[in-house]
Design a protein around this motif. Structure first.
Motif, PDB file in Angstrom:
ATOM      1  N   GLU A 271      50.018 -19.247  20.369  1.00 52.55           N
ATOM      2  CA  GLU A 271      51.020 -18.110  20.445  1.00 52.55           C
ATOM      3  C   GLU A 271      50.627 -17.166  21.721  1.00 52.55           C
ATOM      4  OE1 GLU A 271      51.253 -15.954  16.609  1.00 52.55           O
ATOM      5  OE2 GLU A 271      52.538 -14.475  17.511  1.00 52.55           O
ATOM      6  N   THR A 272      49.538 -17.202  22.032  1.00 52.50           N
ATOM      7  CA  THR A 272      49.109 -16.260  23.168  1.00 52.50           C
ATOM      8  C   THR A 272      49.577 -16.945  24.714  1.00 52.50           C
ATOM      9  OG1 THR A 272      46.932 -17.454  22.816  1.00 52.50           O
ATOM     10  CG2 THR A 272      46.969 -15.277  22.193  1.00 52.50           C
ATOM     11  N   ALA A 273      50.154 -18.188  24.291  1.00 49.36           N
ATOM     12  CA  ALA A 273      50.562 -18.997  25.803  1.00 49.36           C
ATOM     13  C   ALA A 273      51.834 -18.167  25.928  1.00 49.36           C
ATOM     14  CB  ALA A 273      50.938 -20.108  25.628  1.00 49.36           C
TER      15      ALA A 273
ATOM     16  N   GLY B 161      67.362 -21.754  23.735  1.00 52.96           N
ATOM     17  CA  GLY B 161      67.041 -20.793  24.956  1.00 52.96           C
ATOM     18  C   GLY B 161      66.476 -21.915  26.005  1.00 52.96           C
ATOM     19  N   LEU B 162      65.732 -21.232  27.096  1.00 54.36           N
ATOM     20  CA  LEU B 162      65.133 -22.111  28.267  1.00 54.36           C
ATOM     21  C   LEU B 162      63.867 -21.478  28.400  1.00 54.36           C
ATOM     22  CD1 LEU B 162      66.306 -24.373  30.267  1.00 54.36           C
ATOM     23  CD2 LEU B 162      66.717 -22.481  31.889  1.00 54.36           C
ATOM     24  N   GLY B 163      63.036 -22.477  28.777  1.00 49.58           N
ATOM     25  CA  GLY B 163      61.620 -21.953  29.181  1.00 49.58           C
ATOM     26  C   GLY B 163      60.872 -22.829  30.157  1.00 49.58           C
ATOM     27  N   ILE B 164      59.742 -22.617  30.652  1.00 48.57           N
ATOM     28  CA  ILE B 164      58.985 -23.307  31.553  1.00 48.57           C
ATOM     29  C   ILE B 164      57.778 -23.730  30.630  1.00 48.57           C
ATOM     30  CG2 ILE B 164      57.617 -23.449  33.567  1.00 48.57           C
ATOM     31  CD1 ILE B 164      59.485 -21.556  34.779  1.00 48.57           C
ATOM     32  N   ASP B 165      57.270 -25.039  30.569  1.00 49.37           N
ATOM     33  CA  ASP B 165      55.906 -25.479  30.188  1.00 49.37           C
ATOM     34  C   ASP B 165      55.182 -25.608  31.584  1.00 49.37           C
ATOM     35  OD1 ASP B 165      53.683 -26.863  29.153  1.00 49.37           O
ATOM     36  OD2 ASP B 165      55.199 -28.836  29.014  1.00 49.37           O
ATOM     37  N   PHE B 166      54.528 -24.395  31.696  1.00 55.67           N
ATOM     38  CA  PHE B 166      53.445 -24.577  32.915  1.00 55.67           C
ATOM     39  C   PHE B 166      52.449 -25.414  32.547  1.00 55.67           C
ATOM     40  CE2 PHE B 166      55.503 -20.411  34.317  1.00 55.67           C
ATOM     41  CZ  PHE B 166      55.949 -20.446  35.444  1.00 55.67           C
ATOM     42  N   THR B 167      52.081 -26.224  33.618  1.00 50.13           N
ATOM     43  CA  THR B 167      50.968 -27.096  33.367  1.00 50.13           C
ATOM     44  C   THR B 167      50.110 -27.150  34.380  1.00 50.13           C
ATOM     45  OG1 THR B 167      52.625 -28.409  32.235  1.00 50.13           O
ATOM     46  CG2 THR B 167      50.950 -29.856  33.091  1.00 50.13           C
ATOM     47  N   ALA B 168      48.614 -27.252  34.100  1.00 44.66           N
ATOM     48  CA  ALA B 168      47.503 -27.300  35.205  1.00 44.66           C
ATOM     49  C   ALA B 168      47.513 -28.982  35.277  1.00 44.66           C
ATOM     50  CB  ALA B 168      46.290 -26.685  34.806  1.00 44.66           C
ATOM     51  N   ARG B 169      48.320 -29.283  36.189  1.00 43.40           N
ATOM     52  CA  ARG B 169      48.430 -30.912  36.490  1.00 43.40           C
ATOM     53  C   ARG B 169      47.031 -31.417  36.757  1.00 43.40           C
ATOM     54  NH1 ARG B 169      52.560 -32.536  34.226  1.00 43.40           N
ATOM     55  NH2 ARG B 169      53.930 -31.989  35.603  1.00 43.40           N
ATOM     56  N   ASP B 170      46.446 -30.781  37.421  1.00 40.64           N
ATOM     57  CA  ASP B 170      44.958 -31.516  37.881  1.00 40.64           C
ATOM     58  C   ASP B 170      43.915 -31.524  36.630  1.00 40.64           C
ATOM     59  OD1 ASP B 170      44.916 -28.690  37.803  1.00 40.64           O
ATOM     60  OD2 ASP B 170      43.516 -28.338  39.665  1.00 40.64           O
ATOM     61  N   ILE B 171      44.066 -30.429  35.691  1.00 39.13           N
ATOM     62  CA  ILE B 171      43.250 -30.667  34.512  1.00 39.13           C
ATOM     63  C   ILE B 171      43.919 -31.521  33.546  1.00 39.13           C
ATOM     64  CG2 ILE B 171      42.639 -29.071  32.540  1.00 39.13           C
ATOM     65  CD1 ILE B 171      42.283 -27.061  34.340  1.00 39.13           C
ATOM     66  N   GLN B 172      45.224 -31.584  33.380  1.00 41.83           N
ATOM     67  CA  GLN B 172      45.832 -32.780  32.619  1.00 41.83           C
ATOM     68  C   GLN B 172      45.375 -34.116  33.052  1.00 41.83           C
ATOM     69  OE1 GLN B 172      50.122 -33.404  32.964  1.00 41.83           O
ATOM     70  NE2 GLN B 172      50.328 -33.712  30.826  1.00 41.83           N
TER      71      GLN B 172
ATOM     72  N   LYS C 199      43.994 -27.830  26.964  1.00 38.70           N
ATOM     73  CA  LYS C 199      43.410 -27.142  28.201  1.00 38.70           C
ATOM     74  C   LYS C 199      44.143 -27.092  29.354  1.00 38.70           C
ATOM     75  CE  LYS C 199      39.306 -28.136  30.700  1.00 38.70           C
ATOM     76  NZ  LYS C 199      37.806 -28.952  30.826  1.00 38.70           N
ATOM     77  N   SER C 200      45.099 -27.940  29.470  1.00 37.98           N
ATOM     78  CA  SER C 200      45.883 -27.851  30.821  1.00 37.98           C
ATOM     79  C   SER C 200      47.424 -27.266  30.510  1.00 37.98           C
ATOM     80  CB  SER C 200      46.197 -29.297  31.152  1.00 37.98           C
ATOM     81  OG  SER C 200      46.712 -30.107  30.371  1.00 37.98           O
ATOM     82  N   LYS C 201      47.555 -27.194  29.257  1.00 40.93           N
ATOM     83  CA  LYS C 201      48.855 -26.828  28.807  1.00 40.93           C
ATOM     84  C   LYS C 201      48.955 -25.414  27.806  1.00 40.93           C
ATOM     85  CE  LYS C 201      51.581 -30.451  29.570  1.00 40.93           C
ATOM     86  NZ  LYS C 201      52.996 -30.492  30.083  1.00 40.93           N
ATOM     87  N   GLY C 202      47.972 -24.896  27.274  1.00 47.30           N
ATOM     88  CA  GLY C 202      47.954 -23.983  26.390  1.00 47.30           C
ATOM     89  C   GLY C 202      47.579 -22.580  26.750  1.00 47.30           C
ATOM     90  N   PHE C 203      47.261 -22.302  28.203  1.00 44.36           N
ATOM     91  CA  PHE C 203      46.479 -21.354  28.621  1.00 44.36           C
ATOM     92  C   PHE C 203      47.717 -20.128  28.665  1.00 44.36           C
ATOM     93  CE2 PHE C 203      48.119 -23.864  32.322  1.00 44.36           C
ATOM     94  CZ  PHE C 203      48.929 -22.957  32.749  1.00 44.36           C
ATOM     95  N   ASP C 204      47.011 -18.688  28.684  1.00 41.35           N
ATOM     96  CA  ASP C 204      47.626 -17.429  28.637  1.00 41.35           C
ATOM     97  C   ASP C 204      48.900 -17.715  29.657  1.00 41.35           C
ATOM     98  OD1 ASP C 204      45.953 -16.547  26.711  1.00 41.35           O
ATOM     99  OD2 ASP C 204      45.281 -14.877  27.875  1.00 41.35           O
ATOM    100  N   GLY C 205      49.931 -17.523  29.141  1.00 36.39           N
ATOM    101  CA  GLY C 205      51.182 -17.399  30.081  1.00 36.39           C
ATOM    102  C   GLY C 205      51.811 -18.553  30.374  1.00 36.39           C
ATOM    103  N   SER C 206      51.307 -19.647  29.781  1.00 33.99           N
ATOM    104  CA  SER C 206      51.802 -21.141  30.073  1.00 33.99           C
ATOM    105  C   SER C 206      53.281 -21.524  29.424  1.00 33.99           C
ATOM    106  CB  SER C 206      50.963 -22.226  29.778  1.00 33.99           C
ATOM    107  OG  SER C 206      50.701 -22.262  28.262  1.00 33.99           O
TER     108      SER C 206
END
Ligand code: ZN
Length: 203
Positions: A32-34, A81-92, A104-111
């Motif tokens: 939820e914090t994402a 609705g519409l959203g962005i799944d922000f992804t840390a591609r290097d970590i993924q 770790k690459s998908k669930g960080f704050d603000g993702s």
């Protein structure tokens, strides 16, 4: 409230990352914090040097259920609705190579960027919802719900075999091709049809 995300749900996107086409929905969770607070900028986290945007249609669950049959799944959501799944591609990529979970690459704050408004399903042609993401005024992603490998009802039915779905749960339904890296100063605008759903500034 939980956030469930579907991966590789558009053939062109699966191909652009060199992945095979799944024969059943692939999913992962964000906490939820994402959720990105409304009108908040997106701050690039210090642990990644390659954050990608992934624009996605988002279903909001409107009725609790478990073991939902596909033919009844439409009763469990009324808004898109519409959203962005922000992804840390290097970590993924690291996680994939090591066979580790992606959280770790998908669930960080603000993702989890989410639109300010949702559209009633009855106001949309559910099998023909077009959506776009603009980066600094230029269209970088374009998708249509008709191109999804697994459609909304299938996704809800499948997920509900594993998880009880509750009112307010969000399901990110996968991204079309065109994902890419963000830079500080970028402005991202998401649209369903011509309606602007969100605007986010990258810092
Ligand atoms: Zn995604």
């Amino acid at each position: 409230m939980k956030i469930i995300c579907i991966g590789r749900n558009y053939i062109d996107h699966a191909k652009e990352l060199g992945n095979s086409i799944p024969n059943e929905p692939l999913f992962f969770l964000k906490p939820e914090t994402a959720i990105q607070p409304k009108k908040h900028p997106f701050f690039i986290p210090h642990f990644s040097s390659e954050i990608h945007y992934e624009v996605e249609l988002v279903i909001r669950i409107g009725k609790a259920g478990k073991h939902i049959e596909e033919k009844f799944a439409h009763k469990y959501y009324s808004q898109i609705g519409l959203g962005i799944d922000f992804t840390a591609r290097d970590i993924q990529e690291e996680c994939k190579v090591k066979g580790l979970p992606w959280e770790k690459s998908k669930g960080f704050d603000g993702s989890a960027q989410i639109s300010n408004t949702f559209i009633n399903k009855s106001d949309l042609e559910i099998n023909n919802i077009s959506f776009t993401l603009k980066r600094n005024g230029e269209i970088v992603q374009y998708g249509n719900s008709s191109e999804m490998i697994f459609h909304f009802d299938k996704i809800i039915s499948y997920l509900s075999k594993f998880y009880s779905l509750k009112i307010g749960d969000l399901i990110y339904t996968g991204t079309p091709s065109g994902v890419g890296k963000i830079e500080k100063g970028d402005i991202l605008n998401g649209f369903i049809g011509k309606q602007e759903m969100f605007k986010v500034v990258v810092k």
